[in-house]
Design a protein around this motif. Structure first.
Motif, PDB file in Angstrom:
ATOM      1  N   ALA B 287     -13.903  59.170  35.800  1.00 44.10           N
ATOM      2  CA  ALA B 287     -14.534  58.450  36.910  1.00 44.10           C
ATOM      3  C   ALA B 287     -13.526  57.529  37.586  1.00 44.10           C
ATOM      4  N   GLY B 288     -12.584  57.009  36.779  1.00 43.65           N
ATOM      5  CA  GLY B 288     -11.566  56.104  37.312  1.00 43.65           C
ATOM      6  C   GLY B 288     -10.711  56.762  38.382  1.00 43.65           C
ATOM      7  N   PHE B 289     -10.539  58.080  38.275  1.00 42.42           N
ATOM      8  CA  PHE B 289      -9.749  58.775  39.287  1.00 42.42           C
ATOM      9  C   PHE B 289     -10.395  58.655  40.665  1.00 42.42           C
ATOM     10  N   SER B 290     -11.717  58.616  40.671  1.00 45.09           N
ATOM     11  CA  SER B 290     -12.385  58.464  41.963  1.00 45.09           C
ATOM     12  C   SER B 290     -12.069  57.094  42.554  1.00 45.09           C
ATOM     13  N   LEU B 291     -11.838  56.109  41.661  1.00 44.66           N
ATOM     14  CA  LEU B 291     -11.441  54.780  42.145  1.00 44.66           C
ATOM     15  C   LEU B 291     -10.057  54.825  42.774  1.00 44.66           C
ATOM     16  N   LEU B 324       4.564  36.102  55.958  1.00 43.71           N
ATOM     17  CA  LEU B 324       3.849  35.917  54.697  1.00 43.71           C
ATOM     18  C   LEU B 324       2.356  35.712  54.940  1.00 43.71           C
ATOM     19  N   VAL B 325       2.053  34.842  55.907  1.00 44.55           N
ATOM     20  CA  VAL B 325       0.655  34.539  56.211  1.00 44.55           C
ATOM     21  C   VAL B 325      -0.068  35.798  56.690  1.00 44.55           C
ATOM     22  N   ILE B 326       0.617  36.575  57.534  1.00 47.44           N
ATOM     23  CA  ILE B 326       0.014  37.815  58.025  1.00 47.44           C
ATOM     24  C   ILE B 326      -0.252  38.769  56.860  1.00 47.44           C
ATOM     25  N   SER B 327       0.725  38.878  55.948  1.00 43.09           N
ATOM     26  CA  SER B 327       0.531  39.825  54.845  1.00 43.09           C
ATOM     27  C   SER B 327      -0.596  39.354  53.934  1.00 43.09           C
ATOM     28  N   ILE B 328      -0.685  38.035  53.717  1.00 40.28           N
ATOM     29  CA  ILE B 328      -1.782  37.534  52.881  1.00 40.28           C
ATOM     30  C   ILE B 328      -3.124  37.816  53.551  1.00 40.28           C
ATOM     31  N   GLN B 329      -3.152  37.659  54.869  1.00 39.97           N
ATOM     32  CA  GLN B 329      -4.392  37.933  55.597  1.00 39.97           C
ATOM     33  C   GLN B 329      -4.878  39.363  55.332  1.00 39.97           C
ATOM     34  N   PHE B 330      -3.944  40.315  55.397  1.00 37.99           N
ATOM     35  CA  PHE B 330      -4.352  41.709  55.178  1.00 37.99           C
ATOM     36  C   PHE B 330      -4.660  41.987  53.713  1.00 37.99           C
ATOM     37  N   LEU B 331      -3.942  41.304  52.827  1.00 33.60           N
ATOM     38  CA  LEU B 331      -4.244  41.480  51.398  1.00 33.60           C
ATOM     39  C   LEU B 331      -5.647  40.966  51.082  1.00 33.60           C
ATOM     40  N   ILE B 332      -5.963  39.801  51.618  1.00 38.14           N
ATOM     41  CA  ILE B 332      -7.308  39.256  51.392  1.00 38.14           C
ATOM     42  C   ILE B 332      -8.343  40.252  51.903  1.00 38.14           C
ATOM     43  N   GLU B 333      -8.035  40.841  53.058  1.00 35.69           N
ATOM     44  CA  GLU B 333      -8.955  41.805  53.636  1.00 35.69           C
ATOM     45  C   GLU B 333      -9.182  42.989  52.690  1.00 35.69           C
ATOM     46  N   SER B 334      -8.086  43.535  52.173  1.00 32.45           N
ATOM     47  CA  SER B 334      -8.248  44.719  51.314  1.00 32.45           C
ATOM     48  C   SER B 334      -8.884  44.339  49.988  1.00 32.45           C
ATOM     49  N   SER B 373     -14.378  46.597  35.809  1.00 34.61           N
ATOM     50  CA  SER B 373     -14.516  47.131  37.172  1.00 34.61           C
ATOM     51  C   SER B 373     -14.023  46.132  38.208  1.00 34.61           C
ATOM     52  N   PHE B 374     -14.424  44.856  38.037  1.00 35.86           N
ATOM     53  CA  PHE B 374     -13.983  43.841  38.989  1.00 35.86           C
ATOM     54  C   PHE B 374     -12.463  43.706  38.958  1.00 35.86           C
ATOM     55  N   GLY B 375     -11.931  43.692  37.737  1.00 36.61           N
ATOM     56  CA  GLY B 375     -10.470  43.578  37.588  1.00 36.61           C
ATOM     57  C   GLY B 375      -9.772  44.729  38.293  1.00 36.61           C
ATOM     58  N   VAL B 376     -10.278  45.936  38.039  1.00 38.77           N
ATOM     59  CA  VAL B 376      -9.673  47.123  38.648  1.00 38.77           C
ATOM     60  C   VAL B 376      -9.747  47.036  40.174  1.00 38.77           C
ATOM     61  N   CYS B 377     -10.877  46.524  40.681  1.00 37.67           N
ATOM     62  CA  CYS B 377     -11.044  46.416  42.133  1.00 37.67           C
ATOM     63  C   CYS B 377     -10.007  45.476  42.738  1.00 37.67           C
ATOM     64  N   VAL B 378      -9.777  44.354  42.077  1.00 38.00           N
ATOM     65  CA  VAL B 378      -8.774  43.412  42.591  1.00 38.00           C
ATOM     66  C   VAL B 378      -7.402  44.083  42.596  1.00 38.00           C
ATOM     67  N   VAL B 379      -7.101  44.758  41.482  1.00 37.48           N
ATOM     68  CA  VAL B 379      -5.802  45.433  41.376  1.00 37.48           C
ATOM     69  C   VAL B 379      -5.674  46.489  42.479  1.00 37.48           C
ATOM     70  N   ILE B 380      -6.734  47.250  42.697  1.00 39.20           N
ATOM     71  CA  ILE B 380      -6.712  48.269  43.760  1.00 39.20           C
ATOM     72  C   ILE B 380      -6.492  47.612  45.112  1.00 39.20           C
ATOM     73  N   GLY B 381      -7.206  46.516  45.345  1.00 38.75           N
ATOM     74  CA  GLY B 381      -7.068  45.804  46.613  1.00 38.75           C
ATOM     75  C   GLY B 381      -5.634  45.366  46.857  1.00 38.75           C
ATOM     76  N   ILE B 382      -5.013  44.817  45.818  1.00 39.20           N
ATOM     77  CA  ILE B 382      -3.636  44.335  45.960  1.00 39.20           C
ATOM     78  C   ILE B 382      -2.684  45.515  46.114  1.00 39.20           C
ATOM     79  N   LEU B 383      -2.871  46.489  45.205  1.00 38.04           N
ATOM     80  CA  LEU B 383      -1.956  47.629  45.144  1.00 38.04           C
ATOM     81  C   LEU B 383      -1.953  48.416  46.453  1.00 38.04           C
TER      82      LEU B 383
END
Ligand SMILES: Nc1ncnc2c1ncn2[C@@H]1O[C@H](COP(=O)(O)OP(=O)(O)O)[C@@H](O)[C@H]1O
Ligand SMILES: [Mg+2]
Lengths: 253, 404
Positions: B287-291, B324-334, B373-383
């Protein structure tokens, strides 16, 4: 052609060159430009297309760095600054006004004007809102605070853009063809606003290819092939308000 | 720029493109939902199997012929015939930590009564068997020591056999035929229903082991011996005792390898748990592969978004936003997109998991799977937000603002 000016120099260019390397060719957009602009001046920069006006404005706006020469903004040398130092400088000292307004779509006037202050830690959200409202009132849009950018006319949008440029109380306002997208009447309305700002003591640099506009500024710099050809003080500044009044009335007003 | 402003800017961007944000969340929602559901099925099955095993008596001990097979070595057929009547006798004579003992011989085949027939398994056991398995006779009686001694052709049958063969008639005293041997029904077992493997526990016939050995499978060795330790806590002592008895009975010298294996129910439960944990993990990874794919989806949409908003990025830079600020903005978004997707995914997963038992599938949502799941989501968002964020941060403000 410089005359003595007792005010302090907001901008000082010392033999600024900007070369672009395109393939094996070198495009010399600025070939050694030197001038000082003093506090409270309303300077138009003119020249034909490709003469280097935008390149010059990019130097003045700290968006670009000279290939050689030095640029002092408010006495501070800019050329060796890092990207983020220049970003901070733009945030504090410069107000940009663009030909195509560059407002955020679907965003209210007041939020658009707040934008530069979003990147300034010294403002909290209440102070930001207050400053934005003040700036919008200064450009005559006190009754349009919460109109969205897409619900406004070109002239109104450019006023919002001017308010945005004013909101951080910059050392200099930089306008690139700020009336280029507007009809004659609206152009004059915006010009009236610029003249008011000039009278209030703002330093304005206004890039335009329209020679007529030079008659309304206090000084005109003429560029050709990346060099200054003329630099004249205008002792007989025309009133944009009078010119506006003399225009034939629009049919549907 | 303070972080609160950054959040405002990012969330405004997400909100101004609700449909797109939702679509990129969708992958995460489904992915997290699938992970949580799979985990809950795995863990639920584990719990229900454990429960099943516990029901059979946590003090249950099973002696099987042959050396410990956990190494996975191929077994010599002769090794399967090491449990003999002499062993049973020795255990009965010497046992201290063991209460009940039953040699076990099994056979399966056709059962016939009148015109009806069905297929079932016959368990040859001692009279202790029902006590070991904590099973009761509902009608009639268990067979007796006498029946065992005489290899009597009597049996007790499960409810399924009654239903299949007797059609409402009273089975007690009737003769059924198992592999053409007539056997008299003397008792009916209390129904146990299906176990978590889906096996019908009521489709059994229990008869004296002597009868099965002599008359049905014609063998002189046992398939296994089941015992019960006096208490669950005494299981280890019981295993030691049984090992000792059997080694002597088999004349295994010091240092020689046991030709039998004793497993306690606790050990079985452990093995089962480990197996089910592995199954859970495999389901989770699948199932993780779908993530992972959902993450790539977010990256894709963020890249489109960065390109689309080039002009806006240029403007922000012109009015003072650093890279830096721009990149953080998009990271927060993802991160926001993937984390919000995660929250809805958890809700979906928990919802689906709570519906599963209604469809007969066991499920338990482990708390750690939610945090994971939450941890994985944050990691996915950052990655997966990193590449688009960097692309935005590296833009030249002059080019960006001119972009049409
Ligand atoms: N990024 C760039 N790369 C290469 N050449 C450039 C670049 N920017 C400007 N130029 C060149 O420099 C010259 C001056 O351009 P510009 O300053 O845009 O003129 P203007 O604004 O007066 O029309 C032109 O020849 C233009 O092609
Ligand atoms: Mg230009």
């Amino acid at each position: 052609m410089k005359e003595e000016n007792n005010n302090k120099a907001v901008i000082e260019l010392d033999n600024v060159k900007r070369y672009f390397h395109v393939g094996s060719e070198v495009v010399k957009a600025l070939r050694g430009v030197s001038f000082k602009i003093y506090e409270g001046e309303f300077v138009t920069i003119q020249g034909t297309s490709g003469s280097g006006k935008s390149t010059l404005l990019n130097q003045l706006g700290c968006l670009d760095t000279p290939t050689s020469g030095e640029y002092y903004l408010d006495g501070v040398p800019v050329r060796k600054m890092s990207k983020s130092q220049r970003a901070h400088l733009r945030n504090k000292k410069i107000g940009f006004i663009f030909q195509n307004y560059n407002l955020l779509a679907n965003t209210t006037a007041v939020e658009n004007v707040e934008l530069p202050l979003m990147y300034n830690n010294k403002f909290n959200s209440r102070q930001r809102r207050e400053a934005a409202i003040k700036a919008l009132e200064a450009v005559g849009l006190g009754d349009r605070l919460y109109h969205k950018s897409n619900q406004m006319s070109g002239g109104q949008m450019q006023r919002v853009a001017i308010a945005r440029a004013l909101v951080n109380n910059p050392a200099v306002l930089l306008a690139d063809e700020a009336t280029g997208n507007l009809d004659t009447r609206t152009s004059f309305e915006v010009l009236v606003l610029f003249q008011e700002l000039y009278k209030q003591g703002h330093t304005i640099i206004f890039v335009t290819h329209n020679p007529e506009i030079a008659e309304y500024s206090s000084r005109n710099i003429y560029l050709r092939d990346g060099q200054i050809r003329e630099d004249t003080i205008n002792t007989n500044i025309k009133s944009a308000a009078e010119a506006l009044a003399a225009l034939p009335k629009p049919v549907d007003d | 720029m303070n972080i609160l402003n950054l959040f405002k800017v990012s969330l405004r961007a997400v909100a101004s493109n609700k449909l797109r944000s939702f679509l990129s969340m969708l992958g995460i929602i489904i992915g997290v939902g699938a992970v949580i559901t799979m985990m809950s099925i795995g863990q639920g099955s584990k719990a229900s199997i454990r429960e099943e095993l516990a029901k059979q008596g946590t003090n249950l001990l099973t002696i099987r012929p042959g050396a410990d097979m956990r190494g996975g070595v191929r077994r010599d057929p002769a090794q399967m015939q090491t449990l003999k009547p002499a062993d049973y006798e020795a255990i009965m004579n010497e046992k201290k930590y063991v209460t009940y003992v039953s040699p076990e011989v099994t056979a399966s085949g056709q059962v016939i009564y009148g015109n009806s027939n069905t297929t079932s398994s016959m368990y040859g056991e001692s009279t202790d068997y029902l006590k070991i398995k904590q099973w009761d006779v509902q009608d009639g009686d268990n067979f007796t020591e006498e029946d065992v001694r005489k290899s009597a052709k009597v049996c007790i049958i499960g409810k399924t056999i009654v239903d299949e063969l007797f059609n409402g008639a009273d089975p007690i005293g009737k003769n059924i035929r198992f592999k053409s041997i007539p056997m008299k029904v003397i008792g009916v077992l209390k129904s146990k229903g299906y176990n978590s493997w889906g096996m019908d526990q009521d489709n059994v016939i229990i008869a004296p082991y002597t009868c099965v050995m002599k008359r049905i499978s014609a063998q002189t060795y046992y398939g296994s011996i089941v015992c019960s330790a006096i208490t669950e806590e005494m299981s280890d002592h019981a295993i030691e005792e049984l090992t000792d008895i059997l080694r002597r009975s088999h004349k295994i010298k010091e240092g020689g390898i046991d030709d039998f294996t004793i497993r306690s129910q606790a050990e079985m439960m452990e093995t089962m748990s480990t197996t089910m944990d592995t199954v859970t993990m495999i389901l989770g990874i699948a199932a993780g592969f779908s993530l992972l794919i959902a993450g790539i989806g977010i990256m894709n949409i963020m890249l489109v978004s960065v390109t689309e908003r080039t002009k806006e990025i240029g403007l922000r830079m012109a009015v003072g936003a650093t890279g830096l600020v721009i990149s953080i903005q998009f990271l927060i978004e993802s991160i926001f997109i993937s984390l919000t997707g995660g929250i809805f995914g958890v809700l979906l997963g928990v919802g689906a998991s709570s519906l599963l038992p209604k469809m007969g599938m066991p499920s338990i949502v482990p708390a750690w799977s939610i945090f994971l799941s939450f941890g994985v989501c944050v990691v996915i968002g950052i990655l997966f937000g990193y590449i688009p964020a960097r692309k935005a941060a590296n833009m030249d403000p002059i080019d960006a603002i001119r972009h049409e």
